[in-house]
Write a protein that holds these residues in place. Sequence first.
Motif, PDB file in Angstrom:
ATOM      1  N   LEU A 313     -77.781 -74.011  24.860  1.00 55.51           N
ATOM      2  CA  LEU A 313     -77.230 -73.434  23.842  1.00 55.51           C
ATOM      3  C   LEU A 313     -76.107 -72.557  24.361  1.00 55.51           C
ATOM      4  O   LEU A 313     -75.645 -71.744  23.933  1.00 55.51           O
ATOM      5  CB  LEU A 313     -78.484 -73.079  22.777  1.00 55.51           C
ATOM      6  N   ASP A 314     -77.453 -71.817  25.816  1.00 50.92           N
ATOM      7  CA  ASP A 314     -76.512 -70.984  26.288  1.00 50.92           C
ATOM      8  C   ASP A 314     -75.276 -71.014  27.038  1.00 50.92           C
ATOM      9  O   ASP A 314     -74.619 -70.707  27.366  1.00 50.92           O
ATOM     10  CB  ASP A 314     -77.005 -71.202  27.723  1.00 50.92           C
ATOM     11  N   ALA A 317     -71.895 -72.628  22.792  1.00 52.27           N
ATOM     12  CA  ALA A 317     -71.949 -72.105  21.975  1.00 52.27           C
ATOM     13  C   ALA A 317     -71.780 -72.873  20.255  1.00 52.27           C
ATOM     14  O   ALA A 317     -72.051 -73.004  19.023  1.00 52.27           O
ATOM     15  CB  ALA A 317     -71.233 -71.267  21.467  1.00 52.27           C
ATOM     16  N   ALA A 318     -70.662 -74.027  20.451  1.00 51.18           N
ATOM     17  CA  ALA A 318     -70.658 -74.189  19.906  1.00 51.18           C
ATOM     18  C   ALA A 318     -71.525 -75.557  18.890  1.00 51.18           C
ATOM     19  O   ALA A 318     -71.866 -75.609  17.522  1.00 51.18           O
ATOM     20  CB  ALA A 318     -69.059 -75.974  19.653  1.00 51.18           C
ATOM     21  N   ALA A 320     -74.582 -74.265  19.190  1.00 49.45           N
ATOM     22  CA  ALA A 320     -75.400 -73.233  17.976  1.00 49.45           C
ATOM     23  C   ALA A 320     -74.891 -73.211  17.028  1.00 49.45           C
ATOM     24  O   ALA A 320     -75.181 -72.917  15.660  1.00 49.45           O
ATOM     25  CB  ALA A 320     -75.600 -71.660  18.747  1.00 49.45           C
ATOM     26  N   VAL A 321     -73.125 -73.023  16.569  1.00 48.81           N
ATOM     27  CA  VAL A 321     -73.108 -73.018  15.538  1.00 48.81           C
ATOM     28  C   VAL A 321     -73.220 -74.066  14.480  1.00 48.81           C
ATOM     29  O   VAL A 321     -73.905 -74.050  13.737  1.00 48.81           O
ATOM     30  CB  VAL A 321     -71.108 -72.899  15.858  1.00 48.81           C
ATOM     31  N   LEU A 322     -73.735 -75.382  15.441  1.00 49.36           N
ATOM     32  CA  LEU A 322     -73.599 -76.443  14.337  1.00 49.36           C
ATOM     33  C   LEU A 322     -74.638 -76.915  14.398  1.00 49.36           C
ATOM     34  O   LEU A 322     -75.287 -77.843  12.966  1.00 49.36           O
ATOM     35  CB  LEU A 322     -72.445 -77.684  15.106  1.00 49.36           C
ATOM     36  N   MET A 323     -75.623 -76.117  14.968  1.00 50.50           N
ATOM     37  CA  MET A 323     -77.003 -76.683  14.600  1.00 50.50           C
ATOM     38  C   MET A 323     -78.320 -76.911  13.180  1.00 50.50           C
ATOM     39  O   MET A 323     -79.324 -76.818  12.887  1.00 50.50           O
ATOM     40  CB  MET A 323     -77.833 -76.170  15.456  1.00 50.50           C
ATOM     41  N   LYS A 385     -63.796 -79.472  15.784  1.00 56.49           N
ATOM     42  CA  LYS A 385     -63.927 -78.997  16.998  1.00 56.49           C
ATOM     43  C   LYS A 385     -63.708 -79.534  18.356  1.00 56.49           C
ATOM     44  O   LYS A 385     -63.767 -79.474  19.643  1.00 56.49           O
ATOM     45  CB  LYS A 385     -65.853 -78.735  17.868  1.00 56.49           C
TER      46      LYS A 385
END
Lengths: 452, 452
Positions: A313-314, A317-318, A320-323, A385
Amino acid sequence: MADVFEQDQTHQTLQQVNQALERGMFVHVRRMLQDMEPEDIAHLLEACPPKERQILWQLTDPEEQGEILDELSEDVKDGIVARMAPDKLAAVAEGMESDDVAYVLRSLPDRRFQEVLAQMDAADRHRIEQALAYPEESAGGIMSTDFVTIRGDVTADVVLRYLRMKGELPEATDALYVVDEKNVLIGHLSLATLITTQPDVQIIDVMDDPDEAINVEMDDSEVANLFERRNWLSAPVVDANNQLVGRITIDDVVDIIREDAEHSMMSMAGMDDDEDTFAPVMKSARRRSIWLGVNVLAALAAASVSNMFEDTLDKMAAIAVLMTIVPSMGGVAGNQTVALVIRGLAVGHIGDSNTRWLLSKEARVGLINGILWACIIGGVVVLWKGNLVLGGIIAGAMMTNLLIAGIAGVGVPVILKKFNIDPALAGGMALTTITDIVGLSVFLGLATIFII
Amino acid sequence: MADVFEQDQTHQTLQQVNQALERGMFVHVRRMLQDMEPEDIAHLLEACPPKERQILWQLTDPEEQGEILDELSEDVKDGIVARMAPDKLAAVAEGMESDDVAYVLRSLPDRRFQEVLAQMDAADRHRIEQALAYPEESAGGIMSTDFVTIRGDVTADVVLRYLRMKGELPEATDALYVVDEKNVLIGHLSLATLITTQPDVQIIDVMDDPDEAINVEMDDSEVANLFERRNWLSAPVVDANNQLVGRITIDDVVDIIREDAEHSMMSMAGMDDDEDTFAPVMKSARRRSIWLGVNVLAALAAASVSNMFEDTLDKMAAIAVLMTIVPSMGGVAGNQTVALVIRGLAVGHIGDSNTRWLLSKEARVGLINGILWACIIGGVVVLWKGNLVLGGIIAGAMMTNLLIAGIAGVGVPVILKKFNIDPALAGGMALTTITDIVGLSVFLGLATIFII
């Protein structure tokens, strides 16, 4: 047209009552209540916030309070009964059916229970103690002890004369029960048959076999299923010796049918099925926080899964957005299956003989919808994306999660049921936890392998 | 004890039937089916996968097929009817109640509909065309046209002699209807009253007023609510001129009560309430994908919220790890309220007169549980991530989201209902979308302001 008390009318009446109460016109309200049927007053009380409800109850006719209590839902009934003095409660109990009095008494603390019983007259006390002898959720707990028995060796004419002499039959009587000298049920005679039989015919020649008898210990939900399946209006209740002990009528069963069906919906949302819509704030908050506590554990479990992939995730960031997309779709698909299975278990359609077939069907449904939405979401992500690998990863995770959702959607409720845990209560939450964990693990795991 | 067909027995029978079918012992299965009641065969068919169901249906007694169809749930009935030849269907329809035949015909394509109707004899066709004249989900659609009428100016004795001559009453008859020469309903006479009345008394002096009549156009759910509230066993149906046109009995109403209650549960999970548990895979997949499509939009909406905070997520992975907790709690808390409100709307407890009170109650319940779980989760996060600010942020977001969940939980279903959208179907999904978006925005927004 008929005098029909429609839904809109409830709220018109309620508004009129509220206005009258605000202006302190208690006499006016009392008169309004006098013109209403007990069941409509019960409906009005159920649609009232607690304060108005208490005032309205004070204004009802004490003679009618028993009948009104009979019609109230359990949580509302408990709230009203809890504030009544023992002698008043004993007086009200006289006008109630014995199974309802037994229900009310069971909800009281032990000491008040004894106080109320002590205030009743001997006949009432005996009647109630009999009803209390059976478990609440059994045929014995919902039956009435008010019925008409006849002998088989008399003629229809004799029965008719006997009934005319009696002058009135118990409410909702559609059949008479034929017993021998030991009170053993040997048949039943519907009023329709009695009426269409020639006067000189013996009862034993026209009565129906007693194959519709219900055992006094049968579970009340099973009683309801039988009534529904057999289209009965009433049925005799017998004890282990086949002696007639009571009668169950369809109007008591209708309440159980609705309660059972509502139970599934309310439990799936983590609510008590007899929760009063207008319960006091603190009571509601306390009850519901338990379920929220269970969900906190589920949410923390999901968060710990993400936590294992903190490095991933670090770096992007994409991801995290999609998770959240894959767990969300898995939860919805799985809950569709859970709802289907819970209903199937409740009405008795699902058992050992067809669980495997159902499991394979739901897995295939999950796979087909998994492939469909994997393509769509994968495509959206590629366009959004501009990352082909990310699109492939979310598609793979989606397919896996919807397949697992279908399998768990059948497996979880069926297994819970085997362990005697209510699938309606625990099924949805357990399933969502599974689809959250699987969805996050697969998506973040694939992302870690292929992207990072 | 009685001959009771219990749940376990269904599955034992089903297993025996399956084994016999596998071994090709069709004659044996046919004999087993002959010993069963139509309603039990219907239950067995409903618990069968499609292939076995089709074979079993072929083995049932054609004479009994009408009665079996009567008892089947809609989706299962449709599947069987779709494969029957018009002449067979017409023959089976003779043994069915007219409202059920009307239901079956409505589900057929126009051409087959006409073919079946053409195969019927004139009397049957007339009877069915009458039933088809009323909308399916109205009193007219569920009523039976089989009832007994009498005049008011005759004595009880004359009525009794008339009924004895008739020899048999329509099924589930508990009352006779008193009409004038224009067929206008002027009263009804329960069999219990008829039996306990002296022979020389005139009917008009003992009959009840016709205040229990149902208008033929009344919505069937409203009919069910009335039956449940009034504890009726049957009720006459009249047209706009108060002329008697039919009779509704409680056994038809019981089905509607269960369907209505199941509707809420199934709809909240995005399922059709008459979905067959054992429907073919493709049919199930197609139906359910619609609901998954709605959820894709909701999930993408949530993802676009996270997307707006991509920079924040990029800078601190712990935020991504924790960001699912607040939406999850909001969704669960909000759905508790939604379930309560949907039930309240369905039974008619919630209306203009008490919506505001309920809104304020649920907001307070949300706030109290919001504060409670804000403290707990905030504490957990401080201990877990060792970050005091992050703990404060998640606590603030939690409190806000549970408050919003309580308000939206009342507001969304009530507003949907105002716009005539089924709150059970759309309520849960709309609510979850709101709590997802609010939860993510507040948490990620606060994190952006205070941490990044």
